[in-house]
Design a protein around this motif. Structure first.
Motif, short mmCIF file in Angstrom:
data_model
loop_
_atom_site.label_atom_id
_atom_site.label_comp_id
_atom_site.label_asym_id
_atom_site.label_seq_id
_atom_site.Cartn_x
_atom_site.Cartn_y
_atom_site.Cartn_z
N ARG A 1 -40.79 -43.52 75.65
CA ARG A 1 -40.90 -43.69 74.28
C ARG A 1 -39.80 -44.58 73.96
O ARG A 1 -38.72 -44.87 74.38
CB ARG A 1 -40.65 -42.62 73.59
CG ARG A 1 -41.81 -41.24 73.93
CD ARG A 1 -41.52 -40.09 72.86
NE ARG A 1 -41.43 -40.13 71.38
CZ ARG A 1 -41.88 -39.26 70.89
NH1 ARG A 1 -42.34 -38.05 71.29
NH2 ARG A 1 -41.98 -39.30 69.38
N PRO A 2 -39.94 -45.37 72.79
CA PRO A 2 -38.99 -46.41 72.42
C PRO A 2 -37.70 -45.78 71.99
O PRO A 2 -37.77 -44.51 71.58
CB PRO A 2 -39.54 -46.84 70.89
CG PRO A 2 -41.14 -46.68 71.25
CD PRO A 2 -41.46 -45.55 72.00
N GLY A 3 -36.60 -46.03 72.56
CA GLY A 3 -35.20 -45.43 72.06
C GLY A 3 -34.98 -44.35 73.27
O GLY A 3 -33.96 -43.44 73.08
N ALA A 4 -35.71 -44.40 74.41
CA ALA A 4 -35.54 -43.24 75.42
C ALA A 4 -34.30 -43.49 76.17
O ALA A 4 -33.36 -42.62 76.29
CB ALA A 4 -36.78 -43.23 76.25
N ILE B 1 -26.85 -41.33 74.73
CA ILE B 1 -26.08 -40.58 73.70
C ILE B 1 -25.77 -39.05 74.45
O ILE B 1 -24.51 -38.61 74.32
CB ILE B 1 -26.66 -40.50 72.27
CG1 ILE B 1 -26.70 -41.90 71.87
CG2 ILE B 1 -26.24 -39.39 71.32
CD1 ILE B 1 -27.53 -42.01 70.78
N LEU B 2 -26.94 -38.57 74.93
CA LEU B 2 -26.69 -36.87 75.33
C LEU B 2 -25.78 -37.07 76.72
O LEU B 2 -24.97 -36.19 76.82
CB LEU B 2 -28.00 -36.49 75.68
CG LEU B 2 -28.93 -36.18 74.78
CD1 LEU B 2 -30.14 -35.52 75.16
CD2 LEU B 2 -28.30 -35.13 73.65
N THR B 3 -25.83 -38.02 77.45
CA THR B 3 -24.95 -38.14 78.66
C THR B 3 -23.48 -38.53 78.20
O THR B 3 -22.72 -37.67 78.85
CB THR B 3 -25.47 -39.39 79.64
OG1 THR B 3 -26.82 -39.03 79.86
CG2 THR B 3 -24.68 -39.40 80.81
N VAL B 4 -23.41 -39.40 77.31
CA VAL B 4 -21.77 -39.68 77.14
C VAL B 4 -21.16 -38.87 75.88
O VAL B 4 -20.17 -38.57 76.36
CB VAL B 4 -21.71 -41.38 76.74
CG1 VAL B 4 -20.45 -41.72 76.35
CG2 VAL B 4 -22.28 -42.28 77.78
N GLU B 5 -21.87 -38.59 75.00
CA GLU B 5 -21.36 -37.91 74.00
C GLU B 5 -21.32 -36.41 74.04
O GLU B 5 -20.35 -35.54 73.65
CB GLU B 5 -21.97 -38.18 72.68
CG GLU B 5 -21.77 -39.69 72.23
CD GLU B 5 -22.35 -39.95 70.97
OE1 GLU B 5 -22.24 -38.99 70.06
OE2 GLU B 5 -22.59 -41.08 70.69
N ALA B 6 -22.16 -35.70 75.05
CA ALA B 6 -22.18 -34.33 74.96
C ALA B 6 -21.25 -33.80 75.76
O ALA B 6 -20.86 -32.76 75.59
CB ALA B 6 -23.54 -33.93 75.67
N VAL C 1 -33.96 -42.49 68.69
CA VAL C 1 -35.49 -42.45 68.82
C VAL C 1 -36.19 -42.98 67.57
O VAL C 1 -37.28 -43.84 67.87
CB VAL C 1 -36.23 -41.14 69.65
CG1 VAL C 1 -37.43 -41.50 69.97
CG2 VAL C 1 -35.22 -40.83 70.92
N ARG C 2 -36.07 -41.93 66.65
CA ARG C 2 -36.68 -42.35 65.43
C ARG C 2 -36.56 -43.93 64.92
O ARG C 2 -37.29 -44.47 64.44
CB ARG C 2 -36.18 -41.52 64.20
CG ARG C 2 -36.61 -40.05 64.44
CD ARG C 2 -36.44 -39.25 63.12
NE ARG C 2 -36.60 -37.72 63.55
CZ ARG C 2 -35.69 -36.69 63.87
NH1 ARG C 2 -34.38 -37.30 64.06
NH2 ARG C 2 -35.96 -35.56 63.93
N ARG D 1 -38.78 -49.34 64.45
CA ARG D 1 -38.72 -50.69 64.56
C ARG D 1 -40.12 -51.36 65.47
O ARG D 1 -40.65 -52.28 65.00
CB ARG D 1 -37.62 -51.14 65.61
CG ARG D 1 -36.25 -51.15 64.73
CD ARG D 1 -35.18 -51.78 65.58
NE ARG D 1 -34.85 -51.12 67.00
CZ ARG D 1 -33.94 -50.17 67.12
NH1 ARG D 1 -33.41 -49.50 65.90
NH2 ARG D 1 -33.71 -49.50 68.12
N ARG D 2 -40.58 -50.22 66.23
CA ARG D 2 -41.61 -50.67 66.91
C ARG D 2 -42.83 -50.84 66.23
O ARG D 2 -43.80 -51.54 66.21
CB ARG D 2 -41.87 -49.79 67.94
CG ARG D 2 -43.26 -49.72 68.83
CD ARG D 2 -43.42 -50.98 69.78
NE ARG D 2 -42.35 -50.90 70.92
CZ ARG D 2 -42.43 -50.07 71.93
NH1 ARG D 2 -43.67 -49.58 72.20
NH2 ARG D 2 -41.69 -50.28 73.03
#
Length: 346
Positions: free
Chosen positions: A301-304, A310-315, A332-333, A338-339
């Motif tokens: 998906r766009p933004g994947a 974000i989940l890897t670095v910030e979590a 993602v939204r 944008r797409r």
């Protein structure tokens, strides 16, 4: 005890494989947001660890996970019976014996795939497990190891276990090469022999036979469940595909189980997972321990990529909370918006 008719029969059409370091309680709770029907499995836990270890850390699970199976490893019938009893008492819906793991640690402990060479011992182990529990006692195996002839080794293992009352088998349709291949290589290099597993079902129609190994899509899963050749396997077990692209589980209830409910979108899955995340955060569980299982949710998906980053670095940051998940979803939204604007302008 004598087990009743298999209460999990319908759920066996699709199961998510037991995978070390992956299918922990948080992963299973997440997968359950996507599918109500599929049977989920724990990571493999050795019988001594079940007996002597921390039960909450090793075996704890949330009621949302049902139906959920506990996979145990070992080769001593008495130990396995005790471990199985503990698992059943804790509420697991099935006890599964690992006769397929090819790791060095497993070999040194005389369990896992090396037990393919000792079908009578496996039968003794399954007798002890079945006598200890009233839930289904099942076997997950390979088609053989090293220089064994799979046409002999698979049938010998299944027949020995069936003779003591085991009715449910999950077959990883590859040999395990215990000499010369790493556990990772054993997941890919030995050739798949789906035809042999179908032959097992054809010649042992009274047994429940599920197939595992190399199945990457729901279309492939459906093909294994198809009976156009006169043989319908009872189930498909998916491993890495379900973990790395969990959104496919959101389609499974409709496509494989005939459910009339709507397919579960990735955003809906996160909304369903959110109360679980909040409850565990309140208990002191780190956000990253739970969100690491979500990294593939937005696959393709766009933004994947931003979602994963974000989940890897910030979590992993101290005090990380649900706001991190919200930022990942927003990424993602925004990418999808944008797409859409680009597509409209084209």
């Amino acid at each position: 005890m004598t087990a009743p008719a298999d209460p999990l029969k319908a759920h066996r059409r699709l199961s998510v494989a037991p995978m070390m370091d992956w299918t922990d309680r948080h992963c299973r709770a997440f997968h359950r947001t996507l599918t109500k029907q599929a049977l989920l499995y724990s990571e493999m836990v050795t019988a001594p660890a079940v007996i002597h270890g921390d039960p909450e850390r090793l075996l704890g699970f949330d009621t949302v996970e049902h139906p959920v199976a506990l996979q145990i490893g070992g080769s001593e019938p008495e130990q396995l019976a005790r471990a199985a009893g503990i698992g059943a008492d804790l509420g697991y819906d099935e006890i599964n014996l690992n006769v397929g793991c090819p790791s060095d640690r497993v070999q040194s402990g005389r369990f896992g795939a090396c037990l393919m060479r000792e079908p009578e011992l496996v039968a003794e182990c399954m007798t002890a497990i079945r006598e200890a529990v009233s839930v289904p006692a099942t076997v997950k195996c390979r088609i053989g190891v090293d220089d064994q002839d799979p046409e002999q080794s698979l049938f010998a293992l299944v027949d020995a276990c069936a003779a003591v009352g085991v009715e449910v088998f999950v077959v990883h349709a590859r040999k395990a090469w215990l000499k010369g291949l790493s556990p990772k290589e054993n997941r890919d290099i030995p050739p798949l022999d789906y035809a042999l597993v179908r032959r097992l079902k054809r010649e042992r129609p009274h047994l429940s036979i599920s197939i595992n190994g190399g199945i990457g899509t729901l279309d492939e899963a459906g093909a294994h469940l198809d009976s156009s050749d006169g043989v319908a396997l009872d189930g498909v077990m998916m491993g890495r595909a379900a973990y790395h692209e969990p959104a496919l589980l959101g389609l499974a209830d409709q496509r494989l189980f005939g459910a009339t409910t709507a397919e579960v979108d990735a955003f809906e899955a996160v909304a369903r997972y959110r109360p679980y995340l909040a409850a565990r955060l309140e208990e002191g569980v780190s956000l990253s321990a739970m969100t690491r299982h979500m990294l593939g949710l937005m696959h393709a998906r766009p933004g994947a990529r931003a979602f994963r980053r974000i989940l890897t670095v910030e979590a992993i940051r101290p005090g990380a909370g649900l706001e991190v998940v919200d930022r990942a979803l927003d990424a993602v939204r925004e990418a999808e918006a944008r797409r859409e604007r680009v597509d409209q302008a084209a």
